[in-house]
Design a protein around this motif. Structure first.
Motif, PDB file in Angstrom:
ATOM      1  N   LEU A   7       0.824  -1.095   0.125  1.00 22.31           N
ATOM      2  CA  LEU A   7      -0.052  -0.170   0.125  1.00 22.31           C
ATOM      3  C   LEU A   7       0.720   1.272   0.195  1.00 22.31           C
ATOM      4  N   PHE A   8       1.857   1.250   0.876  1.00 23.03           N
ATOM      5  CA  PHE A   8       3.017   2.537   0.855  1.00 23.03           C
ATOM      6  C   PHE A   8       3.624   2.754  -0.477  1.00 23.03           C
ATOM      7  N   THR A   9       4.121   1.696  -0.902  1.00 23.03           N
ATOM      8  CA  THR A   9       5.133   1.946  -2.127  1.00 23.03           C
ATOM      9  C   THR A   9       4.264   2.175  -3.272  1.00 23.03           C
ATOM     10  N   CYS A  10       3.112   1.816  -3.597  1.00 19.31           N
ATOM     11  CA  CYS A  10       2.001   2.079  -4.642  1.00 19.31           C
ATOM     12  C   CYS A  10       1.796   3.502  -4.558  1.00 19.31           C
ATOM     13  N   ALA A  11       1.135   3.950  -3.207  1.00 22.04           N
ATOM     14  CA  ALA A  11       0.967   5.040  -2.950  1.00 22.04           C
ATOM     15  C   ALA A  11       1.836   6.271  -3.102  1.00 22.04           C
ATOM     16  N   HIS A  12       3.377   5.644  -3.052  1.00 24.44           N
ATOM     17  CA  HIS A  12       4.362   6.554  -3.080  1.00 24.44           C
ATOM     18  C   HIS A  12       4.248   7.104  -4.372  1.00 24.44           C
TER      19      HIS A  12
END
Length: 460
Positions: free
Chosen positions: A221-226
């Protein structure tokens, strides 16, 4: 098209070209390269691009690309390299008055400081009049020697490249999302480097919606949101999502300041999901196998044991308690993959990607083990090897609309008993008279994983 030299990081070798190709697709950058020019054992990759601007698009979010150079010269000797550079004086005369910097590097060997200086001086015919600036030059040049991966290293390089540095990769992102700096972790948290590579494989970008149906502690979730995507996750076990006193997934969302992009993490079984629409996701990025905890789905191991009345605790219905965990049963890996692929086909948009990890026993793996679907095409299959077992990063893309008649298939698809054993009718009798299950390399992977080494110890 001008020639460029891509300098890859020399690890995760099987992931490098798929990431490069995914970024080219995302940025709509045309490219070409000769057959055999990419080799796992070498960090150097010669490719043709339209311009420096296209090279900069490719590298701006790359994890496994260190640098891209506009290739000015190449050859087996410095005489050949110098001759190639001199064939195009229009390239270097444009930088006569600029501040500049030269670097010399080698793969498979080391170069002394004195030898580096001699190499740099051999290019004095370029005639640059600008000042040397080692910190912030207007232009930077690189000389790269390739000694190969053999040991001991040869006395002379096998090949030499010289070019103008165009752009460098985003290796700093790995440090930003480093697990050692993350406030909330779980046993299944994926390391930052691979999570970022998966986001690139999924073509995560602003405005897209990315979903993880086995979200765990939310690494993807975090890396794609980045990279600008809106992300959403779910899991059958809400305990990892909620965390404990030290925090949960929301703690990390706040740490990375991603409140506006990570939408939520929900608790439900993906086999009984609440979604009532189709073709609404741009990508699915996940690691579905649950080696330590074991994959599970709602249900009871023995379906004959039906509860006679609602279960309560201190007068309160169990299912209303905050810490309630519903009854589950084992979810064999072949079933997980089949259901994941069917879910992806129904819920991805055309052009949407499914990126997931497939665990497998190395000696039992076959390329036929990768699940297939008539609406999906395989983009890449990259292995991270751990010896007896490995995990493969599978990237697929939806090319056709879903129909009720289309289903995922797995070679040697097996029916299994509730305890995970193979029924007798699913076994094959070999010519030698032994009985062996025609199963894929990921079948009953968790049980095999925890038995690695035990058989050897018992035999000793």
């Amino acid at each position: 098209m001008p020639s460029y030299l891509v300098q890859f990081a020399q690890f995760h070798e099987e992931f490098r070209l798929p990431e490069f190709q995914s970024l080219a697709c995302l940025e709509k950058v045309p490219y070409s390269y000769a057959d055999g020019s990419y080799k796992l054992e070498s960090p150097f990759f010669k490719v043709q691009l339209d311009s420096d601007q296209d090279a900069q698009k490719l590298v701006k979010r790359a994890i496994l690309i260190k640098n891209i150079y506009e290739l000015w010269g190449e050859g087996k000797t410095y005489e050949e390299v110098h001759a190639a550079v001199k064939e195009h004086p229009e390239r270097w005369t444009a930088f006569n008055e600029c501040s500049f910097k030269f670097t010399v590097g080698a793969f498979g060997s080391t170069i002394s400081a004195a030898a580096q200086l001699d190499i740099i001086n051999s290019f004095s015919f370029l005639g640059f009049n600008g000042p040397i600036d080692m910190k912030r030059p207007d232009v930077q040049f690189g000389v790269l020697e390739d000694y190969g991966a053999t040991s001991p290293a040869p006395t002379a390089p096998n090949y030499i490249y010289m070019g103008k540095l165009v752009a460098s990769g985003s290796r700093d992102l790995v440090n930003t999302y480093n697990l050692k700096k993350r406030k909330y972790l779980g046993t299944t948290s994926m390391d930052a480097e691979l999570s970022l590579i998966m986001a690139n494989q999924a073509l995560a970008s602003p405005g897209k919606l990315v979903y993880d149906p086995f979200v765990g502690t939310g690494s993807f979730l975090f890396t794609c949101a980045h990279f600008g995507s809106f992300t959403l996750g779910s899991d059958i076990d809400g305990r990892q999502i909620r965390g404990k006193k030290e925090g949960g997934v929301k703690t990390n969302i706040k740490q990375y300041n991603l409140q506006g992009r990570v939408l939520d993490s929900l608790v439900f079984d993906i086999c009984h999901h609440p979604w009532r629409t189709r073709s609404w996701l741009d990508a699915i990025v996940t690691a579905p196998y649950g080696v330590r905890a074991g994959a599970k789905k709602l249900g009871r191991k023995d379906e004959s044991k039906k509860p006679l009345k609602m279960r309560t605790y201190e007068g309160e219905p169990m299912h209303t308690r905050e810490d309630y965990y519903p009854p589950t049963k084992p979810y064999e890996m072949s079933e997980v993959l089949r259901d994941l692929l069917n879910f992806a086909v129904e819920n991805l948009r055309i052009g949407g990607r499914l990126v997931y990890w497939l665990p497998t026993v190395v000696d039992e793996y076959s390329n036929d083990d990768v699940p297939q679907h008539p609406c999906m095409v395989l983009i890449s299959n990259s292995e991270q090897n751990f010896g007896q077992w490995s995990r493969r990063l599978i990237t697929m893309e939806k090319r056709k609309e879903w129909t009720k008649e289309s289903h995922a298939t797995i070679a040697h698809n097996l029916e299994t008993n509730d305890d995970g054993t193979v029924p007798a009718q699913s076994q094959t009798v070999l010519e030698e008279g032994t009985t062996e299950s025609p199963r894929p390399g990921h079948f009953l992977f968790r049980e095999k994983y925890f038995n690695f080494g035990r058989e050897d110890n018992q035999s000793n």
